[in-house]
Design a protein around this motif. Structure first.
Motif, PDB file in Angstrom:
ATOM      1  N   GLU A 157      95.914  43.690  67.131  1.00 26.43           N
ATOM      2  CA  GLU A 157      96.366  45.060  67.396  1.00 26.43           C
ATOM      3  C   GLU A 157      97.574  45.408  66.533  1.00 26.43           C
ATOM      4  N   LEU A 158      98.514  44.472  66.415  1.00 27.28           N
ATOM      5  CA  LEU A 158      99.708  44.731  65.611  1.00 27.28           C
ATOM      6  C   LEU A 158      99.351  45.015  64.159  1.00 27.28           C
ATOM      7  N   VAL A 159      98.543  44.159  63.563  1.00 27.03           N
ATOM      8  CA  VAL A 159      98.214  44.287  62.141  1.00 27.03           C
ATOM      9  C   VAL A 159      97.314  45.494  61.893  1.00 27.03           C
ATOM     10  N   ILE A 160      96.247  45.616  62.668  1.00 27.28           N
ATOM     11  CA  ILE A 160      95.260  46.673  62.424  1.00 27.28           C
ATOM     12  C   ILE A 160      95.842  48.050  62.696  1.00 27.28           C
ATOM     13  N   PHE A 161      96.507  48.223  63.814  1.00 32.53           N
ATOM     14  CA  PHE A 161      97.053  49.545  64.143  1.00 32.53           C
ATOM     15  C   PHE A 161      98.140  49.958  63.156  1.00 32.53           C
ATOM     16  N   SER A 162      98.967  49.011  62.730  1.00 32.51           N
ATOM     17  CA  SER A 162     100.038  49.340  61.774  1.00 32.51           C
ATOM     18  C   SER A 162      99.449  49.809  60.445  1.00 32.51           C
ATOM     19  N   SER A 239      82.350  63.124  53.682  1.00 32.15           N
ATOM     20  CA  SER A 239      82.628  62.317  54.872  1.00 32.15           C
ATOM     21  C   SER A 239      83.634  61.213  54.543  1.00 32.15           C
ATOM     22  N   HIS A 240      84.275  60.680  55.596  1.00 35.15           N
ATOM     23  CA  HIS A 240      85.294  59.648  55.427  1.00 35.15           C
ATOM     24  C   HIS A 240      84.853  58.353  56.094  1.00 35.15           C
ATOM     25  N   ALA A 241      85.170  57.238  55.441  1.00 32.72           N
ATOM     26  CA  ALA A 241      84.916  55.905  55.984  1.00 32.72           C
ATOM     27  C   ALA A 241      86.220  55.125  55.998  1.00 32.72           C
ATOM     28  N   LEU A 242      86.523  54.511  57.119  1.00 30.58           N
ATOM     29  CA  LEU A 242      87.723  53.697  57.261  1.00 30.58           C
ATOM     30  C   LEU A 242      87.325  52.228  57.253  1.00 30.58           C
ATOM     31  N   VAL A 243      87.904  51.465  56.332  1.00 32.37           N
ATOM     32  CA  VAL A 243      87.617  50.034  56.201  1.00 32.37           C
ATOM     33  C   VAL A 243      88.905  49.265  56.470  1.00 32.37           C
ATOM     34  N   VAL A 244      88.829  48.269  57.350  1.00 36.80           N
ATOM     35  CA  VAL A 244      89.996  47.456  57.691  1.00 36.80           C
ATOM     36  C   VAL A 244      89.659  45.990  57.442  1.00 36.80           C
ATOM     37  N   SER A 245      90.534  45.307  56.689  1.00 31.81           N
ATOM     38  CA  SER A 245      90.356  43.881  56.404  1.00 31.81           C
ATOM     39  C   SER A 245      91.557  43.114  56.939  1.00 31.81           C
ATOM     40  N   THR A 246      91.301  42.089  57.755  1.00 29.32           N
ATOM     41  CA  THR A 246      92.394  41.294  58.319  1.00 29.32           C
ATOM     42  C   THR A 246      91.881  39.931  58.736  1.00 29.32           C
ATOM     43  N   GLU A 247      92.775  39.116  59.261  1.00 30.86           N
ATOM     44  CA  GLU A 247      92.440  37.816  59.816  1.00 30.86           C
ATOM     45  C   GLU A 247      93.473  37.469  60.875  1.00 30.86           C
ATOM     46  N   THR A 248      93.072  36.747  61.892  1.00 29.29           N
ATOM     47  CA  THR A 248      94.015  36.320  62.929  1.00 29.29           C
ATOM     48  C   THR A 248      94.410  34.874  62.695  1.00 29.29           C
ATOM     49  N   ILE A 249      95.683  34.588  62.891  1.00 30.15           N
ATOM     50  CA  ILE A 249      96.216  33.251  62.665  1.00 30.15           C
ATOM     51  C   ILE A 249      96.481  32.536  63.987  1.00 30.15           C
ATOM     52  N   ALA A 250      96.934  33.293  64.996  1.00 35.03           N
ATOM     53  CA  ALA A 250      97.417  32.696  66.245  1.00 35.03           C
ATOM     54  C   ALA A 250      96.397  31.770  66.881  1.00 35.03           C
ATOM     55  N   SER A 251      95.175  32.235  67.045  1.00 37.88           N
ATOM     56  CA  SER A 251      94.166  31.452  67.758  1.00 37.88           C
ATOM     57  C   SER A 251      93.481  30.423  66.881  1.00 37.88           C
ATOM     58  N   ASN A 252      93.840  30.358  65.587  1.00 36.38           N
ATOM     59  CA  ASN A 252      93.169  29.450  64.665  1.00 36.38           C
ATOM     60  C   ASN A 252      94.112  28.419  64.060  1.00 36.38           C
ATOM     61  N   PHE A 253      95.281  28.275  64.673  1.00 37.23           N
ATOM     62  CA  PHE A 253      96.230  27.266  64.196  1.00 37.23           C
ATOM     63  C   PHE A 253      95.717  25.894  64.628  1.00 37.23           C
ATOM     64  N   TYR A 254      95.448  25.050  63.645  1.00 33.26           N
ATOM     65  CA  TYR A 254      94.832  23.746  63.921  1.00 33.26           C
ATOM     66  C   TYR A 254      95.866  22.785  64.506  1.00 33.26           C
ATOM     67  N   MET A 270      99.951  35.986  58.123  1.00 32.96           N
ATOM     68  CA  MET A 270      99.594  37.300  58.657  1.00 32.96           C
ATOM     69  C   MET A 270      99.432  38.326  57.545  1.00 32.96           C
ATOM     70  N   GLY A 271      98.451  39.203  57.704  1.00 29.31           N
ATOM     71  CA  GLY A 271      98.261  40.281  56.745  1.00 29.31           C
ATOM     72  C   GLY A 271      97.051  41.113  57.086  1.00 29.31           C
ATOM     73  N   GLY A 272      96.969  42.277  56.488  1.00 32.61           N
ATOM     74  CA  GLY A 272      95.834  43.164  56.715  1.00 32.61           C
ATOM     75  C   GLY A 272      95.982  44.410  55.871  1.00 32.61           C
ATOM     76  N   ALA A 273      94.896  45.150  55.726  1.00 30.64           N
ATOM     77  CA  ALA A 273      94.914  46.379  54.931  1.00 30.64           C
ATOM     78  C   ALA A 273      93.898  47.350  55.494  1.00 30.64           C
ATOM     79  N   ALA A 274      94.231  48.635  55.406  1.00 28.17           N
ATOM     80  CA  ALA A 274      93.325  49.710  55.804  1.00 28.17           C
ATOM     81  C   ALA A 274      93.043  50.570  54.590  1.00 28.17           C
ATOM     82  N   VAL A 275      91.764  50.915  54.391  1.00 30.58           N
ATOM     83  CA  VAL A 275      91.321  51.646  53.203  1.00 30.58           C
ATOM     84  C   VAL A 275      90.497  52.848  53.650  1.00 30.58           C
ATOM     85  N   LEU A 276      90.791  54.007  53.081  1.00 32.17           N
ATOM     86  CA  LEU A 276      90.041  55.216  53.416  1.00 32.17           C
ATOM     87  C   LEU A 276      89.184  55.616  52.232  1.00 32.17           C
TER      88      LEU A 276
END
Length: 502
Positions: A157-162, A239-254, A270-276
């Motif tokens: 939520e933090l990464v995607i919404f921001s 028309s518009h398309a919203l593309v979001v690319s991210t990954e979660t780290i918290a639940s995948n820490f080995y 942590m990181g992510g990007a939103a593209v219109l």
């Protein structure tokens, strides 16, 4: 023919012409009007007389055939897709992980022994990752939190919404105008999905086309763009398309001791990007030229080189094979084979084609000619998967240090942010003021499966100011990355310390 009947037919013809999504359908519209006017006492006498004097064969050859060919070509080609703008997640100083702090931190992890800590320390020192990368807040606790489902959702939520907030603020586009939503996150697939989470947050329209992609690794960014571009062909113009690319780290820490799985803890941040995207070129910044996807997963060594599994103690992690560089090189060559004819000048294409044919005829005994892609692109965004990956791609493509600078600096500043890293790299190029109108950009991404996917963009309008992710620090880059012992070797394998080393 009565005027109401004529108007009805004219409306149907107009709709048919617009469905071809091109002004080249206008000749068909004009021809249809002339045909309808046959017997209609209106004033279009000159065009009518002209075409009335043509025999059917002449009419077909000079009017109908070119029109049909043009319509079929445009329908097959589709409409152009534009990038209106993009935004990268701006990391917070509160989540910063300096190398010294990370090393000190892992000493307090109860699931790590001294050998594991020494291994992680050596790998981190060789990684080219700097002191400003970020990890989720839950990993900063000593001892770390359970990092379960709730922590992963909070991070997403933090990464995607921001990122989405920033791209809406940049473009001024209202969320209600978005017709397509594509989100990719490989290792976190909640129910309801991440796309549902965004629909709920921004109260998106009820008929929006949503696609949630998971498990496709760091290369899924171009896949998401290509999917959104395809879906845009089935929506009204503009028309518009919203593309979001991210990954979660918290639940995948080995939390285990397998060294091939501990590497993900070192590289990923942590990181992510939103593209219109849109089919309207108004206010566009880039035009999408090509998307090329290649997967080598039919081969077992490729399929298993990035593999999520449990270790002997039941700890889940992502295992990285020592053959990763070899596999990624094979996938890159497969991608090059497809994209080369689309982007290279004729001279380079001929050299590549001749070497490719000779290689096939002589059972691989002829070295495949690597084209000079510097003649096709001004900028390269190579997935910041690790220093060895960037080194290998630079060597294989014959790129200069300046060409790979965006990738190295992104790895140093943000770490491996998975599928969003190529967007941080594009933002770096623009923040340094190097982008010019007409410049061509090649995004290259690698990921599990194993895949090499790429996207080609042409700049329509450079950014007027740096993206927020780089705005506060771009004046400090590029930084000099100290030389490290990083032996790729002729085999193309990642050389990890032996398990017998102390």
């Amino acid at each position: 023919m009565s005027l109401p009947t004529f108007s009805k037919h004219l409306k149907s013809i107009y709709q048919l012409a617009m469905n071809t999504k091109s002004f080249l359908a206008v000749p068909a519209l004009i021809l249809a009007i002339i045909i309808l006017l046959n017997g209609t006492p209106l004033v279009f006498t000159m065009p009518y007389d002209l075409f009335n004097n043509l025999c059917p064969v002449q009419l077909f050859n000079f009017v109908l055939l070119p029109t049909i060919v043009a319509i079929l070509y445009i329908m097959r080609r589709g409409r152009a897709v534009y990038l209106i703008d993009y935004a990268c997640f701006q990391t917070s100083p509160n989540s910063r992980v300096p190398i010294s702090a990370f090393i000190e931190h892992v000493h307090h992890f109860p699931f790590l022994d001294d050998r594991s800590i020494r291994f992680m320390t050596r790998m981190l020192e060789r990684s080219s990752i700097g002191d400003e990368t970020n990890l989720p807040p839950s990993i900063h606790y000593i001892p770390p939190l359970n990092n379960g489902f709730d922590e992963a959702r909070a991070e997403a939520e933090l990464v995607i919404f921001s990122a989405i907030d920033d791209v809406f603020a940049k473009t001024g586009i209202a969320p209600a105008t978005v017709e397509i939503l594509v989100i990719n996150c490989s290792a976190f697939a909640p129910v309801p999905s991440l796309t549902d989470m965004v629909v709920n947050k921004y109260k998106l329209r009820s008929d929006i086309r949503c696609v949630n992609l998971s498990g496709m690794g760091c290369s899924v960014g171009p896949i998401s763009v290509g999917l959104a571009a395809t879906l845009l062909q089935a929506t009204p113009h503009g028309s518009h398309a919203l593309v979001v690319s991210t990954e979660t780290i918290a639940s995948n820490f080995y939390k285990g001791k397998e060294r091939s799985m501990q590497l993900t803890n070192i590289l990923f941040r942590m990181g992510g990007a939103a593209v219109l995207l849109s089919t309207s070129g108004a206010r566009a910044r880039f035009r999408l030229k090509h998307v090329v996807r290649k997967i080598t997963g039919a081969f077992d060594d490729s399929y298993g080189c990035v593999f999520q599994e449990e270790d002997a103690m039941g700890n889940r992690g992502i295992k990285l094979s020592k053959d990763l560089l070899t596999v990624s090189g094979d996938a890159l060559r497969a991608n090059i084979t497809t994209i080369a004819p689309l982007v290279l000048p004729l001279s380079e294409q001929l050299q590549f084609a001749s070497s490719f044919i000779a290689r096939k005829l002589l059972d691989g005994r002829v070295k495949l000619y690597i084209p000079n892609f510097r003649k096709a692109f001004e900028h390269f965004c190579i997935h910041a998967g690790g220093r060895a990956v960037i080194d290998k791609v630079q060597y294989n493509l014959g790129l200069s240090d300046e060409h790979v600078e965006p990738s190295r600096m992104t790895l140093h500043r943000f770490g491996n942010t998975s599928s969003s890293s190529v967007w941080y790299e594009l933002a770096y190029i623009e923040a340094k003021g190097r982008m010019r109108k007409g410049d061509r950009v090649w995004m290259i991404a690698f990921g599990s499966g194993f895949k090499c996917n790429s996207a080609v963009w042409e700049c329509v309008r450079p950014a007027s100011e740096p993206d927020k992710a780089w705005a506060g620090c771009i004046h400090r880059y590029p930084v000099k990355i100290s030389e490290v012992i990083e032996n790729i070797g002729h085999s193309g394998k990642i050389q990890l310390p032996s398990v017998d080393e102390p």
